[in-house]
Design an enzyme around this catalytic site. Structure first.
Site, PDB file in Angstrom:
ATOM      1  N   VAL A 104       0.866  -1.175   0.000  1.00  0.00           N
ATOM      2  CA  VAL A 104       0.000   0.000   0.000  1.00  0.00           C
ATOM      3  C   VAL A 104       0.902   1.224   0.000  1.00  0.00           C
ATOM      4  CG1 VAL A 104      -1.767   1.299   1.263  1.00  0.00           C
ATOM      5  CG2 VAL A 104      -1.818  -1.206   1.270  1.00  0.00           C
ATOM      6  N   CYS A 105       0.505   2.234  -0.751  1.00  0.00           N
ATOM      7  CA  CYS A 105       1.198   3.523  -0.730  1.00  0.00           C
ATOM      8  C   CYS A 105       2.677   3.329  -1.093  1.00  0.00           C
ATOM      9  CB  CYS A 105       1.010   4.154   0.646  1.00  0.00           C
ATOM     10  SG  CYS A 105       1.342   5.923   0.744  1.00  0.00           S
TER      11      CYS A 105
END
Length: 220
Positions: A104-105
């Site tokens: 994520v991210c």
């Protein structure tokens, strides 16, 4: 894997991470049947996130079982440890056998540094797109990018969307929808400024300056 077997999910956490990158997916995963979630770090010492929250690891790199889902998030202070050999070694070991390799991210930067995104498309936070591309990764701007068994989410809140995509892959669409309903994940943001394309250059410049100056993010 049969329905009676557990899906083993590993969430790599570290000092200076962004809490929601991991808390969002964990909230989704915790609503699924037959899952076992590990929050993993070098030690079991408390981890302080980039917003001051404290999270406790429950598994160390050395004692982590083989994972079905390997996941790492990003953080405003991730660049300080992005080349840490223990982290990258752990990702390589688990990535060699994991069913799904995910992030994520800015967590996609760790995967790329570990050599796990060569030849794959991946998502990341908009501030990290050029950095990820510089590592030879084809960068997608979707909320969630799926390329074979690599599943990567965009910035921070995209972790919830990402979690639901992984949930469907593990347990089916109905289980993912039930998790979404239990969370009452029905986004209706008060502002339409959640991406650089929508926010416009003025807000992008101000947000970038805030991240660089106030929070110490190194962005060129």
């Amino acid at each position: 894997m049969t329905d009676s077997q557990k899906h083993i999910i590993g969430l790599v956490i570290y000092p200076g991470m962004t809490a929601l990158d991991i808390v969002g997916p964990q909230q989704v995963f915790s609503a699924l049947p037959n899952v076992q979630i590990h929050r993993i770090w070098k030690t079991l010492d408390p981890i302080e996130t980039d917003d001051g929250m404290v999270i406790l690891p429950d598994t160390t790199f050395d004692h982590c079982p083989p994972l079905d889902v390997l996941c790492v998030g990003g953080g405003l202070k991730q660049m300080a440890i992005i080349d840490d050999p223990e982290i990258l070694g752990f990702l390589r070991r688990q990535g060699s056998t994991a069913k799904f390799i995910t992030s994520v991210c800015g967590g996609s930067m760790f995967l790329a540094k570990a050599g796990l995104l060569q030849g794959y498309r991946a998502a990341t936070h908009w501030m990290m797109r050029e950095h990820l591309a510089a590592l030879g990764v084809e960068v997608g701007t979707e909320r969630v990018v799926i390329d074979r068994n690599r599943m990567t989410g965009g910035g921070v809140t995209a972790g919830i969307d990402f979690g639901l995509v992984v949930a469907k892959a593990l347990c089916g669409e109905e289980a993912a929808k039930i998790a979404q309903l239990l969370m009452e994940y029905n986004p209706a943001p008060p502002f339409d400024a959640g991406s650089p394309e929508k926010a416009g250059p003025d807000l992008v410049n101000k947000a970038t300056s805030y991240a660089m100056g106030t929070l110490g993010l190194q962005v060129e």
